[in-house]
Design a protein around this motif. Structure first.
Motif, short mmCIF file in Angstrom:
data_model
loop_
_atom_site.label_atom_id
_atom_site.label_comp_id
_atom_site.label_asym_id
_atom_site.label_seq_id
_atom_site.Cartn_x
_atom_site.Cartn_y
_atom_site.Cartn_z
N MET A 139 -11.21 16.62 -47.18
CA MET A 139 -9.80 16.79 -46.85
C MET A 139 -9.17 15.49 -46.36
N ALA A 140 -9.70 14.37 -46.85
CA ALA A 140 -9.25 13.06 -46.38
C ALA A 140 -7.76 12.84 -46.59
N ASP A 141 -7.19 13.46 -47.61
CA ASP A 141 -5.75 13.30 -47.88
C ASP A 141 -4.89 14.11 -46.92
N PHE A 142 -5.52 14.92 -46.09
CA PHE A 142 -4.80 15.76 -45.14
C PHE A 142 -5.40 15.50 -43.75
N PRO A 143 -5.07 14.36 -43.15
CA PRO A 143 -5.78 13.90 -41.94
C PRO A 143 -5.73 14.86 -40.76
N LEU A 144 -4.60 15.49 -40.51
CA LEU A 144 -4.54 16.42 -39.38
C LEU A 144 -5.42 17.64 -39.63
N SER A 145 -5.37 18.16 -40.85
CA SER A 145 -6.19 19.31 -41.20
C SER A 145 -7.68 18.96 -41.15
N ALA A 146 -8.00 17.73 -41.56
CA ALA A 146 -9.39 17.28 -41.51
C ALA A 146 -9.89 17.23 -40.08
N ARG A 147 -9.09 16.68 -39.19
CA ARG A 147 -9.49 16.59 -37.78
C ARG A 147 -9.54 17.96 -37.11
N ALA A 148 -8.77 18.89 -37.63
CA ALA A 148 -8.73 20.22 -37.02
C ALA A 148 -10.04 20.98 -37.20
N GLY A 149 -10.89 20.54 -38.12
CA GLY A 149 -12.15 21.23 -38.37
C GLY A 149 -12.99 21.41 -37.13
N ALA A 150 -13.03 20.38 -36.29
CA ALA A 150 -13.83 20.46 -35.07
C ALA A 150 -13.26 21.48 -34.10
N GLU A 151 -11.95 21.75 -34.18
CA GLU A 151 -11.31 22.74 -33.31
C GLU A 151 -11.48 24.16 -33.85
N ILE A 152 -11.91 24.26 -35.09
CA ILE A 152 -12.06 25.58 -35.71
C ILE A 152 -13.52 26.02 -35.79
N PHE A 153 -14.39 25.10 -36.15
CA PHE A 153 -15.76 25.46 -36.50
C PHE A 153 -16.83 24.96 -35.54
N GLU A 154 -16.44 24.45 -34.39
CA GLU A 154 -17.41 23.99 -33.40
C GLU A 154 -17.01 24.44 -32.01
N ASP A 155 -17.95 24.36 -31.06
CA ASP A 155 -17.69 24.62 -29.64
C ASP A 155 -17.04 25.98 -29.42
N TYR A 156 -17.67 27.01 -29.96
CA TYR A 156 -17.07 28.34 -29.92
C TYR A 156 -16.90 28.88 -28.50
N ASP A 157 -17.81 28.55 -27.61
CA ASP A 157 -17.69 29.05 -26.24
C ASP A 157 -16.38 28.58 -25.61
N ARG A 158 -16.10 27.31 -25.72
CA ARG A 158 -14.89 26.75 -25.12
C ARG A 158 -13.64 27.31 -25.79
N HIS A 159 -13.68 27.39 -27.11
CA HIS A 159 -12.50 27.86 -27.83
C HIS A 159 -12.22 29.34 -27.57
N PHE A 160 -13.27 30.12 -27.40
CA PHE A 160 -13.07 31.53 -27.07
C PHE A 160 -12.37 31.66 -25.73
N GLU A 161 -12.86 30.93 -24.74
CA GLU A 161 -12.28 31.00 -23.40
C GLU A 161 -10.81 30.56 -23.40
N GLU A 162 -10.52 29.51 -24.14
CA GLU A 162 -9.14 29.01 -24.19
C GLU A 162 -8.22 30.03 -24.86
N GLY A 163 -8.71 30.61 -25.96
CA GLY A 163 -7.90 31.61 -26.65
C GLY A 163 -7.67 32.85 -25.81
N LEU A 164 -8.70 33.30 -25.10
CA LEU A 164 -8.56 34.47 -24.24
C LEU A 164 -7.57 34.20 -23.12
N ALA A 165 -7.62 32.99 -22.56
CA ALA A 165 -6.66 32.62 -21.52
C ALA A 165 -5.24 32.63 -22.07
N LEU A 166 -5.06 32.20 -23.30
CA LEU A 166 -3.73 32.21 -23.92
C LEU A 166 -3.22 33.64 -24.07
#
Length: 216
Positions: A177-204
């Motif tokens: 996804m090199a032609d879509f730099p923001l989407s490429a960087r977003a991968g780490a926010e979608i597919f990694e560190d699920y514990d942290r992302h779950f807690e943040e989403g629940l807080a939201l």
């Protein structure tokens, strides 16, 4: 002659066996025939207890719930926010304890009324805090659906804690996804560190409930 006595074939024994087998074969590979083979009985014997696979899934979801709440007690001093945090963290842990656990829960209904005790306590806590019954139900249901959906996606990437499906390498995805730099960087926010992302989403979600209903 084998004189070893086996436990009677009842709904709990079938559900326990199905949950154990689920971790090996996943939901798609789970069938009444496979469970019968594991129990060393003929498949028709299971139809005395479950008319179809969905009926079995209902019992499996119920057994997962029983295990989740076994030995736990509700703290009457909880705020409604604390209760939502505790209950949804517990639900996620229970779902992650089984391959395809979230899929088993999704669309299933409990076969008994064991869940009513905790539900009644939660609704009482919320209505005492100032929620109407309808608002309390919406708050509880929304957080539950968030957790169920989150874990469904999480297990789509990591079927079990020590497994990761092919095709979800974040660096490889970024390269594609090199032609879509923001989407490429977003991968780490979608597919990694699920514990942290779950807690943040629940807080939201909880913050949204506070803002919507004006109850702090």
């Amino acid at each position: 002659m084998n004189t070893e006595r086996r436990a009677p074939l009842d709904r709990k024994r079938v559900a326990d066996t199905a949950l154990r087998l689920l971790n090996e074969v996943g939901l798609d590979g789970l069938s009444l025939r496979a469970i019968a083979k594991e129990l060393e009985v003929k498949a028709p014997a299971l139809y005395w207890h479950f008319k179809d696979k969905q009926a079995l899934l209902d019992e499996m979801a119920t057994e997962m719930y029983r295990r989740m709440v076994a030995g736990t007690s509700l703290d009457p001093g909880d705020t409604w926010q604390e209760r939502l945090l505790k209950s949804n963290r517990g639900l996620r842990t229970a779902l992650l304890g089984h391959r395809d656990g979230a899929k088993v829960f999704s669309g299933s209904r409990f076969t008994g009324v064991e869940h009513a005790e905790q539900m009644e306590d939660n609704l009482r806590l919320f209505t005492t805090a100032g929620f109407t019954l309808a608002q309390a139900v919406r708050a509880m249901t929304t957080t539950y659906l968030y957790t169920l959906g989150f874990v469904t996606e999480e297990q789509g990437v990591q079927p079990m804690p020590d497994e990761r499906r092919a095709g979800y390498d974040v660096e490889e995805r970024a390269g594609l996804m090199a032609d879509f730099p923001l989407s490429a960087r977003a991968g780490a926010e979608i597919f990694e560190d699920y514990d942290r992302h779950f807690e943040e989403g629940l807080a939201l979600v909880i913050a949204g409930i506070e803002a919507r209903y004006g109850i702090g």
